[in-house]
Design a protein around this motif. Structure first.
Motif, PDB file in Angstrom:
ATOM      1  N   ASP A  70       0.862  -1.189   0.000  1.00 36.77           N
ATOM      2  CA  ASP A  70       0.000   0.000   0.000  1.00 36.77           C
ATOM      3  C   ASP A  70       0.895   1.234   0.000  1.00 36.77           C
ATOM      4  N   GLY A  71       1.264   1.680  -1.192  1.00 39.51           N
ATOM      5  CA  GLY A  71       2.135   2.845  -1.300  1.00 39.51           C
ATOM      6  C   GLY A  71       1.463   4.132  -0.871  1.00 39.51           C
ATOM      7  N   ALA A  72       0.148   4.244  -1.084  1.00 40.90           N
ATOM      8  CA  ALA A  72      -0.567   5.459  -0.696  1.00 40.90           C
ATOM      9  C   ALA A  72      -0.564   5.645   0.814  1.00 40.90           C
ATOM     10  N   LEU A  73      -0.748   4.564   1.554  1.00 42.93           N
ATOM     11  CA  LEU A  73      -0.780   4.656   3.014  1.00 42.93           C
ATOM     12  C   LEU A  73       0.584   5.056   3.570  1.00 42.93           C
TER      13      LEU A  73
ATOM     14  N   GLU B 274      -0.870   7.354  18.135  1.00 37.80           N
ATOM     15  CA  GLU B 274      -2.138   7.213  17.425  1.00 37.80           C
ATOM     16  C   GLU B 274      -2.190   8.238  16.300  1.00 37.80           C
ATOM     17  N   ALA B 275      -2.825   7.852  15.212  1.00 39.65           N
ATOM     18  CA  ALA B 275      -2.984   8.764  14.080  1.00 39.65           C
ATOM     19  C   ALA B 275      -4.133   8.273  13.224  1.00 39.65           C
ATOM     20  N   ASN B 276      -4.774   9.205  12.556  1.00 37.21           N
ATOM     21  CA  ASN B 276      -5.833   8.871  11.607  1.00 37.21           C
ATOM     22  C   ASN B 276      -5.891   9.964  10.563  1.00 37.21           C
ATOM     23  N   GLY B 277      -6.436   9.638   9.420  1.00 38.65           N
ATOM     24  CA  GLY B 277      -6.516  10.605   8.340  1.00 38.65           C
ATOM     25  C   GLY B 277      -7.105   9.975   7.102  1.00 38.65           C
ATOM     26  N   THR B 278      -7.012  10.708   6.018  1.00 37.20           N
ATOM     27  CA  THR B 278      -7.533  10.253   4.732  1.00 37.20           C
ATOM     28  C   THR B 278      -6.496  10.514   3.649  1.00 37.20           C
ATOM     29  N   VAL B 279      -6.552   9.691   2.626  1.00 33.95           N
ATOM     30  CA  VAL B 279      -5.690   9.837   1.458  1.00 33.95           C
ATOM     31  C   VAL B 279      -6.566  10.226   0.279  1.00 33.95           C
ATOM     32  N   GLU B 280      -6.247  11.355  -0.339  1.00 29.55           N
ATOM     33  CA  GLU B 280      -7.032  11.839  -1.469  1.00 29.55           C
ATOM     34  C   GLU B 280      -6.634  11.080  -2.730  1.00 29.55           C
TER      35      GLU B 280
ATOM     36  N   SER C 108      -9.681   6.327   3.994  1.00 29.92           N
ATOM     37  CA  SER C 108      -9.470   6.629   5.408  1.00 29.92           C
ATOM     38  C   SER C 108      -8.653   5.517   6.058  1.00 29.92           C
ATOM     39  N   PHE C 109      -7.929   5.883   7.111  1.00 28.99           N
ATOM     40  CA  PHE C 109      -7.098   4.913   7.820  1.00 28.99           C
ATOM     41  C   PHE C 109      -6.972   5.335   9.277  1.00 28.99           C
TER      42      PHE C 109
ATOM     43  N   ASP D 165      -9.831   2.806  -4.340  1.00 28.98           N
ATOM     44  CA  ASP D 165      -8.694   2.438  -5.187  1.00 28.98           C
ATOM     45  C   ASP D 165      -7.712   3.608  -5.249  1.00 28.98           C
ATOM     46  N   CYS D 166      -6.516   3.401  -4.684  1.00 30.33           N
ATOM     47  CA  CYS D 166      -5.472   4.431  -4.687  1.00 30.33           C
ATOM     48  C   CYS D 166      -4.261   3.959  -5.477  1.00 30.33           C
ATOM     49  N   SER D 167      -4.515   3.313  -6.598  1.00 27.16           N
ATOM     50  CA  SER D 167      -3.415   2.803  -7.413  1.00 27.16           C
ATOM     51  C   SER D 167      -2.634   3.904  -8.111  1.00 27.16           C
TER      52      SER D 167
END
Length: 293
Positions: free
Chosen positions: A61-64, A172-178, A185-186, A206-208
């Motif tokens: 998971d490169g986006a994460l 702890e951390a949380n957020g979103t990937v555009e 979200s993660f 899908d964050c390919s």
């Protein structure tokens, strides 16, 4: 502790929210969630897909990983390997050289013909007595091993590779990937009293478009001269060249030494057979025949 037991314990723990709440409405076994247990360097220890265990999270998971790096959850550190082995650089000759000089083309053809004749002679000596499929199989193995040896020529070098380290201050951390058409979200949480991290991500997005984050090693190129070269780089290059020399045979052959006495060497021609040792089998045979009478 076996890995199967650890995985079962992990899946069971993710289904319980607490004594009062009971079972969680969502768990890592849901089809729309991805759960990972990674260590402080980002290597996967537990995953729903067994083929991902042991791999770096950035490959899966490169986006994460890109988002975690930008948030400061992980930091990238460059490590150096001073005992690596690299392929030597290949020098390609100009394609116009054989056209300019006919002698060069003649020498190339002669060299190829000699190599083919020597190879044919070697194959005939080694497998001339074989017939049928055995000869063809041996010939294939020889060509494969010969080609493999030519491709495995390596030389000592220095390499640099990235290492990703978790910042222990971020528990702890949380957020979103555009991504293009969605937001992934993660949630990240550190496992208490360990160097492990729990990561839960949205599988449906899908964050390919994000490339994989790889840990590929690159050869360090030292440059002695140039406008952008520092004195430190030049000193490191000189130090590495002194301590890391390529092994090669001597340029000349030394068949003797001035301080060597030739009379102390050899003497194999003076060796003679021992008469008692030659008569020992005869005595043993005579003694054995006397005892058997």
């Amino acid at each position: 502790m076996r890995m199967e037991f650890l995985q079962r314990s992990f899946w069971a723990a993710t289904q319980q929210c607490g004594a009062a709440e009971g079972p969680c409405p969502e768990s890592c076994q849901d089809s729309d969630l991805d759960c990972f247990i990674v260590d402080n360097n980002g290597f996967i220890l537990i995953s729903e897909r067994p083929q991902e265990v042991g791999r770096f999270l950035g490959e899966v998971d490169g986006a994460l990983v890109t988002q975690l790096l930008s948030m400061g959850v992980f930091s990238q550190v460059t490590m150096y390997d001073y005992q690596a082995m690299c392929r030597p650089p290949t020098h390609h000759h100009s394609a116009s050289q054989p056209l300019v000089s006919p002698i060069s083309a003649l020498l190339t053809a002669t060299r190829w013909l000699v190599n083919e004749l020597l190879l044919l002679l070697l194959e005939w000596r080694a497998w001339g007595s074989w017939r049928g499929d055995h000869g063809a199989e041996a010939k294939t193995v020889f060509h494969h091993s010969h080609k493999h040896k030519k491709q495995d020529l390596l030389q000592p070098c220095d390499t640099a590779y990235p290492v990703f380290v978790h910042q222990t201050a971020v528990r702890e951390a949380n957020g979103t990937v555009e991504c293009r058409a969605c937001q992934k979200s993660f949630v990240m949480q550190q496992v208490p009293s360990s160097n492990l991290l729990l990561l839960v991500t949205d599988r449906t997005c899908d964050c390919s478009i994000f490339p994989s984050v790889l840990r590929e090693a690159e050869e360090v190129k030292y440059i002695l001269w140039g406008s952008m070269t520092s004195a430190h780089n030049a000193s490191v290059k000189c130090s590495r060249m002194r301590s890391q020399k390529l092994r090669r045979r001597p340029d000349t052959c030394h068949a003797f030494h001035p301080e060597e006495n030739a009379q102390d060497c050899g003497g194999a021609s003076d060796t003679s057979a021992s008469l008692p040792l030659l008569l020992l089998p005869l005595w043993a045979w005579v003694l054995l025949s006397q005892l058997l009478r």
